[in-house]
Write a protein that holds these residues in place. Structure first.
Motif, short mmCIF file in Angstrom:
data_model
loop_
_atom_site.label_atom_id
_atom_site.label_comp_id
_atom_site.label_asym_id
_atom_site.label_seq_id
_atom_site.Cartn_x
_atom_site.Cartn_y
_atom_site.Cartn_z
N PHE A 33 0.83 -1.20 0.00
CA PHE A 33 0.00 0.00 0.00
C PHE A 33 0.87 1.26 0.00
O PHE A 33 0.65 2.18 -0.79
CB PHE A 33 -0.93 0.02 1.22
CG PHE A 33 -1.87 1.18 1.23
CD1 PHE A 33 -3.09 1.09 0.58
CD2 PHE A 33 -1.55 2.35 1.89
CE1 PHE A 33 -3.96 2.17 0.58
CE2 PHE A 33 -2.41 3.43 1.90
CZ PHE A 33 -3.62 3.34 1.24
N VAL A 34 1.87 1.30 0.89
CA VAL A 34 2.69 2.50 1.08
C VAL A 34 3.74 2.63 -0.03
O VAL A 34 4.09 3.72 -0.43
CB VAL A 34 3.36 2.47 2.47
CG1 VAL A 34 4.34 3.60 2.65
CG2 VAL A 34 2.29 2.54 3.56
N MET A 46 -0.03 9.39 7.52
CA MET A 46 -0.11 10.51 6.58
C MET A 46 -0.31 10.00 5.15
O MET A 46 -1.06 10.60 4.39
CB MET A 46 1.15 11.37 6.67
CG MET A 46 1.33 12.05 8.02
SD MET A 46 -0.07 13.04 8.53
CE MET A 46 0.02 14.37 7.37
N ARG A 47 0.34 8.89 4.79
CA ARG A 47 0.16 8.31 3.46
C ARG A 47 -1.28 7.82 3.26
O ARG A 47 -1.87 8.00 2.21
CB ARG A 47 1.10 7.13 3.25
CG ARG A 47 2.53 7.50 3.07
CD ARG A 47 2.81 7.83 1.59
NE ARG A 47 4.15 8.32 1.43
CZ ARG A 47 5.19 7.56 1.13
NH1 ARG A 47 5.04 6.29 0.93
NH2 ARG A 47 6.38 8.11 1.02
N VAL A 48 -1.81 7.16 4.28
CA VAL A 48 -3.19 6.65 4.19
C VAL A 48 -4.15 7.83 4.07
O VAL A 48 -5.07 7.81 3.24
CB VAL A 48 -3.54 5.76 5.41
CG1 VAL A 48 -5.01 5.42 5.43
CG2 VAL A 48 -2.70 4.49 5.40
N LYS A 53 -7.85 11.30 0.76
CA LYS A 53 -8.19 12.61 0.20
C LYS A 53 -8.05 12.62 -1.33
O LYS A 53 -8.92 13.15 -2.03
CB LYS A 53 -7.31 13.71 0.81
CG LYS A 53 -7.53 13.93 2.30
CD LYS A 53 -8.92 14.35 2.60
CE LYS A 53 -9.05 15.85 2.52
NZ LYS A 53 -10.38 16.34 2.89
N THR A 54 -6.97 12.02 -1.83
CA THR A 54 -6.72 12.01 -3.28
C THR A 54 -7.82 11.26 -4.03
O THR A 54 -8.24 11.68 -5.10
CB THR A 54 -5.36 11.36 -3.59
OG1 THR A 54 -4.34 12.08 -2.90
CG2 THR A 54 -5.05 11.35 -5.07
N ILE A 91 -4.43 1.24 11.77
CA ILE A 91 -3.09 1.30 11.18
C ILE A 91 -2.06 0.79 12.19
O ILE A 91 -1.12 0.08 11.82
CB ILE A 91 -2.77 2.75 10.73
CG1 ILE A 91 -3.67 3.12 9.55
CG2 ILE A 91 -1.31 2.89 10.35
CD1 ILE A 91 -3.62 4.56 9.15
N LYS A 92 -2.25 1.12 13.45
CA LYS A 92 -1.31 0.70 14.49
C LYS A 92 -1.22 -0.82 14.60
O LYS A 92 -0.19 -1.36 14.98
CB LYS A 92 -1.74 1.30 15.83
CG LYS A 92 -0.78 1.03 16.96
CD LYS A 92 -1.27 1.66 18.25
CE LYS A 92 -0.35 1.29 19.40
NZ LYS A 92 -0.82 1.86 20.65
#
Length: 100
Positions: A33-34, A46-48, A53-54, A91-92
């Motif tokens: 994913f990253v 922040m990437r997620v 948003k994108t 995510i954690k």
């Protein structure tokens, strides 16, 4: 600038800040994913968030809900909808436990 409450928390326990910004090896699902093999927990979040948003994945009626596409489902336990408040916890789960 961090809010005073959070800043105080990090000053009293610097391990909390280290857990957010230290680079860790990612499991394969998150790595795909990253697009990196190592990233910090904060960087991953922040990437997620940037991906959400994108790709315009927030629910138009309720911005606190994320409608997951297939790629996002792969890292968020297969959930089709996720509340923004539970996103950091999901995510954690991909990151190794912090030593006590």
């Amino acid at each position: 600038m961090l809010p005073p409450r959070i800043k105080k928390s990090f000053i009293e326990n610097p391990k909390k800040l280290a857990n957010l910004i230290d680079l860790v090896n990612l499991p394969s699902t998150l790595r795909d994913f990253v697009g990196q093999s190592q990233i910090s927990r904060l960087g991953c979040f922040m990437r997620v968030w940037s991906y959400i948003k994108t790709n315009n994945l927030q629910d138009p009626q309720n911005k606190n809900i994320v409608n997951c596409d297939d790629k996002l489902k792969s890292i968020l336990l297969g959930k089709s909808k996720v509340d923004l408040a539970e996103l950091p916890a999901l995510i954690k789960l991909h990151f190794p436990k912090e030593p006590k």
